[in-house]
Design a protein around this motif. Structure first.
Motif, PDB file in Angstrom:
ATOM      1  N   MET A 148       0.805  -1.190   0.000  1.00 31.23           N
ATOM      2  CA  MET A 148       0.000   0.000   0.000  1.00 31.23           C
ATOM      3  C   MET A 148       0.853   1.261   0.000  1.00 31.23           C
ATOM      4  SD  MET A 148      -3.325  -0.252   2.204  1.00 31.23           S
ATOM      5  CE  MET A 148      -4.401  -1.617   2.168  1.00 31.23           C
ATOM      6  N   ASN A 149       2.124   1.133  -0.166  1.00 33.79           N
ATOM      7  CA  ASN A 149       2.996   2.293  -0.169  1.00 33.79           C
ATOM      8  C   ASN A 149       2.994   3.011  -1.506  1.00 33.79           C
ATOM      9  OD1 ASN A 149       3.673   1.830   2.461  1.00 33.79           O
ATOM     10  ND2 ASN A 149       5.490   0.640   1.974  1.00 33.79           N
ATOM     11  N   SER A 150       2.553   2.364  -2.568  1.00 31.83           N
ATOM     12  CA  SER A 150       2.543   3.018  -3.870  1.00 31.83           C
ATOM     13  C   SER A 150       1.356   3.973  -3.955  1.00 31.83           C
ATOM     14  CB  SER A 150       2.468   1.984  -4.993  1.00 31.83           C
ATOM     15  OG  SER A 150       1.247   1.294  -4.927  1.00 31.83           O
ATOM     16  N   ASN A 151       1.557   5.057  -4.684  1.00 29.99           N
ATOM     17  CA  ASN A 151       0.518   6.070  -4.830  1.00 29.99           C
ATOM     18  C   ASN A 151      -0.342   5.730  -6.045  1.00 29.99           C
ATOM     19  OD1 ASN A 151      -1.055   8.322  -4.950  1.00 29.99           O
ATOM     20  ND2 ASN A 151       0.631   9.773  -5.122  1.00 29.99           N
ATOM     21  N   PRO A 152      -1.606   5.371  -5.848  1.00 33.60           N
ATOM     22  CA  PRO A 152      -2.450   4.998  -6.991  1.00 33.60           C
ATOM     23  C   PRO A 152      -2.976   6.206  -7.750  1.00 33.60           C
ATOM     24  CG  PRO A 152      -3.699   4.810  -4.966  1.00 33.60           C
ATOM     25  CD  PRO A 152      -2.288   5.178  -4.575  1.00 33.60           C
ATOM     26  N   LEU A 153      -2.805   7.413  -7.219  1.00 32.44           N
ATOM     27  CA  LEU A 153      -3.363   8.589  -7.861  1.00 32.44           C
ATOM     28  C   LEU A 153      -2.508   9.098  -9.021  1.00 32.44           C
ATOM     29  CD1 LEU A 153      -4.543  10.552  -4.712  1.00 32.44           C
ATOM     30  CD2 LEU A 153      -5.781   8.881  -6.079  1.00 32.44           C
ATOM     31  N   PHE A 154      -1.221   8.855  -8.987  1.00 35.28           N
ATOM     32  CA  PHE A 154      -0.346   9.360 -10.047  1.00 35.28           C
ATOM     33  C   PHE A 154      -0.677   8.773 -11.420  1.00 35.28           C
ATOM     34  CE2 PHE A 154       3.726   9.630 -12.355  1.00 35.28           C
ATOM     35  CZ  PHE A 154       3.813  11.007 -12.399  1.00 35.28           C
ATOM     36  N   LEU A 177     -10.748   8.971  -9.268  1.00 38.75           N
ATOM     37  CA  LEU A 177     -10.114   9.302  -7.992  1.00 38.75           C
ATOM     38  C   LEU A 177     -10.929   8.781  -6.816  1.00 38.75           C
ATOM     39  CD1 LEU A 177      -8.872  12.969  -8.548  1.00 38.75           C
ATOM     40  CD2 LEU A 177      -7.501  10.903  -8.382  1.00 38.75           C
ATOM     41  N   TRP A 178     -12.240   8.917  -6.905  1.00 38.21           N
ATOM     42  CA  TRP A 178     -13.108   8.424  -5.837  1.00 38.21           C
ATOM     43  C   TRP A 178     -12.996   6.903  -5.710  1.00 38.21           C
ATOM     44  CZ3 TRP A 178     -15.324  10.561  -1.841  1.00 38.21           C
ATOM     45  CH2 TRP A 178     -16.263   9.829  -1.125  1.00 38.21           C
ATOM     46  N   ALA A 179     -12.948   6.203  -6.814  1.00 37.63           N
ATOM     47  CA  ALA A 179     -12.816   4.746  -6.784  1.00 37.63           C
ATOM     48  C   ALA A 179     -11.490   4.333  -6.164  1.00 37.63           C
ATOM     49  CB  ALA A 179     -12.952   4.172  -8.194  1.00 37.63           C
ATOM     50  N   ALA A 180     -10.415   5.061  -6.474  1.00 42.79           N
ATOM     51  CA  ALA A 180      -9.114   4.747  -5.879  1.00 42.79           C
ATOM     52  C   ALA A 180      -9.143   4.978  -4.371  1.00 42.79           C
ATOM     53  CB  ALA A 180      -8.026   5.604  -6.516  1.00 42.79           C
ATOM     54  N   PHE A 181      -9.806   6.045  -3.939  1.00 41.31           N
ATOM     55  CA  PHE A 181      -9.933   6.319  -2.505  1.00 41.31           C
ATOM     56  C   PHE A 181     -10.731   5.223  -1.809  1.00 41.31           C
ATOM     57  CE2 PHE A 181     -12.713   8.110   0.823  1.00 41.31           C
ATOM     58  CZ  PHE A 181     -11.741   8.344   1.785  1.00 41.31           C
ATOM     59  N   ARG A 205     -11.134   2.125  -2.781  1.00 41.31           N
ATOM     60  CA  ARG A 205     -10.335   0.894  -2.797  1.00 41.31           C
ATOM     61  C   ARG A 205      -9.293   0.922  -1.673  1.00 41.31           C
ATOM     62  NH1 ARG A 205      -7.698   1.518  -7.391  1.00 41.31           N
ATOM     63  NH2 ARG A 205      -9.635   1.283  -8.523  1.00 41.31           N
ATOM     64  N   PHE A 206      -8.618   2.076  -1.510  1.00 37.75           N
ATOM     65  CA  PHE A 206      -7.632   2.211  -0.446  1.00 37.75           C
ATOM     66  C   PHE A 206      -8.294   2.060   0.919  1.00 37.75           C
ATOM     67  CE2 PHE A 206      -5.788   5.007   2.763  1.00 37.75           C
ATOM     68  CZ  PHE A 206      -4.534   4.436   2.883  1.00 37.75           C
ATOM     69  N   LEU A 207      -9.433   2.704   1.103  1.00 34.35           N
ATOM     70  CA  LEU A 207     -10.138   2.649   2.382  1.00 34.35           C
ATOM     71  C   LEU A 207     -10.604   1.229   2.694  1.00 34.35           C
ATOM     72  CD1 LEU A 207     -11.106   4.495   4.662  1.00 34.35           C
ATOM     73  CD2 LEU A 207     -13.231   4.772   3.420  1.00 34.35           C
ATOM     74  N   ARG A 208     -11.143   0.543   1.705  1.00 34.30           N
ATOM     75  CA  ARG A 208     -11.610  -0.836   1.909  1.00 34.30           C
ATOM     76  C   ARG A 208     -10.451  -1.754   2.295  1.00 34.30           C
ATOM     77  NH1 ARG A 208     -13.622  -1.804  -2.913  1.00 34.30           N
ATOM     78  NH2 ARG A 208     -11.734  -2.815  -3.618  1.00 34.30           N
ATOM     79  N   ASN A 209      -9.336  -1.648   1.573  1.00 34.48           N
ATOM     80  CA  ASN A 209      -8.176  -2.485   1.883  1.00 34.48           C
ATOM     81  C   ASN A 209      -7.593  -2.153   3.250  1.00 34.48           C
ATOM     82  OD1 ASN A 209      -8.409  -3.771  -0.566  1.00 34.48           O
ATOM     83  ND2 ASN A 209      -6.904  -2.469  -1.574  1.00 34.48           N
ATOM     84  N   TYR A 210      -7.563  -0.880   3.605  1.00 33.66           N
ATOM     85  CA  TYR A 210      -7.053  -0.462   4.903  1.00 33.66           C
ATOM     86  C   TYR A 210      -7.913  -1.026   6.033  1.00 33.66           C
ATOM     87  CZ  TYR A 210      -5.704   2.600   8.742  1.00 33.66           C
ATOM     88  OH  TYR A 210      -5.291   3.087   9.952  1.00 33.66           O
ATOM     89  N   LEU A 211      -9.225  -0.913   5.888  1.00 34.52           N
ATOM     90  CA  LEU A 211     -10.124  -1.432   6.924  1.00 34.52           C
ATOM     91  C   LEU A 211     -10.074  -2.959   7.010  1.00 34.52           C
ATOM     92  CD1 LEU A 211     -13.201   0.917   6.477  1.00 34.52           C
ATOM     93  CD2 LEU A 211     -11.495   0.945   8.309  1.00 34.52           C
ATOM     94  N   GLN A 212      -9.877  -3.624   5.893  1.00 30.07           N
ATOM     95  CA  GLN A 212      -9.743  -5.078   5.932  1.00 30.07           C
ATOM     96  C   GLN A 212      -8.466  -5.486   6.658  1.00 30.07           C
ATOM     97  OE1 GLN A 212     -10.015  -6.319   1.838  1.00 30.07           O
ATOM     98  NE2 GLN A 212     -12.240  -6.546   1.918  1.00 30.07           N
ATOM     99  N   ASP A 213      -7.382  -4.762   6.409  1.00 27.67           N
ATOM    100  CA  ASP A 213      -6.129  -5.070   7.104  1.00 27.67           C
ATOM    101  C   ASP A 213      -6.255  -4.825   8.603  1.00 27.67           C
ATOM    102  OD1 ASP A 213      -4.949  -5.780   4.751  1.00 27.67           O
ATOM    103  OD2 ASP A 213      -3.873  -3.883   4.482  1.00 27.67           O
TER     104      ASP A 213
END
Length: 97
Positions: free
Chosen positions: A1-7, A69-73, A75-83
């Motif tokens: 999760m360290n990579s920036n998906p927004l770039f 951008l919203w979808a990337a956010f 996705r990040f939030l879902r993965n973070y909460l799952q972890d």
């Protein structure tokens, strides 16, 4: 999760926006050789005004950029909460976890 998906999303947006500018210039050129290589609008005879069409497409691109951008956010939030939710599975009573 360290990579920036927004770039990559930003690069794709910039590329698409620049491509529209290039297409607009190519279609409006007076050079017959250059015009012959641009068959984009010849396939759509109902499009008469390139300026209006590119403006409509630019609005669509901006809207899709925001959705991306919203979808990337999300996705990040879902993965973070799952972890973080993995810790809750060890809590007793199991219903609470």
């Amino acid at each position: 999760m360290n990579s920036n998906p927004l770039f990559p999303i930003w690069e794709a947006y910039q590329f698409t926006k620049d491509s529209l500018t290039i297409i607009k210039r190519a279609v409006k050129t007076k050079n017959p050789l250059e015009r012959q290589r641009t068959i984009v609008f010849e396939q759509r005879p109902e499009v008469f005004n390139v300026d209006d069409f590119t403006q409509i497409v630019k609005v669509e691109i901006k809207e899709l950029f925001v959705v991306s951008l919203w979808a990337a956010f999300e996705r990040f939030l879902r993965n973070y909460l799952q972890d973080k939710g993995v810790l809750l599975t060890g809590i007793t009573p199991i219903d609470l976890g």
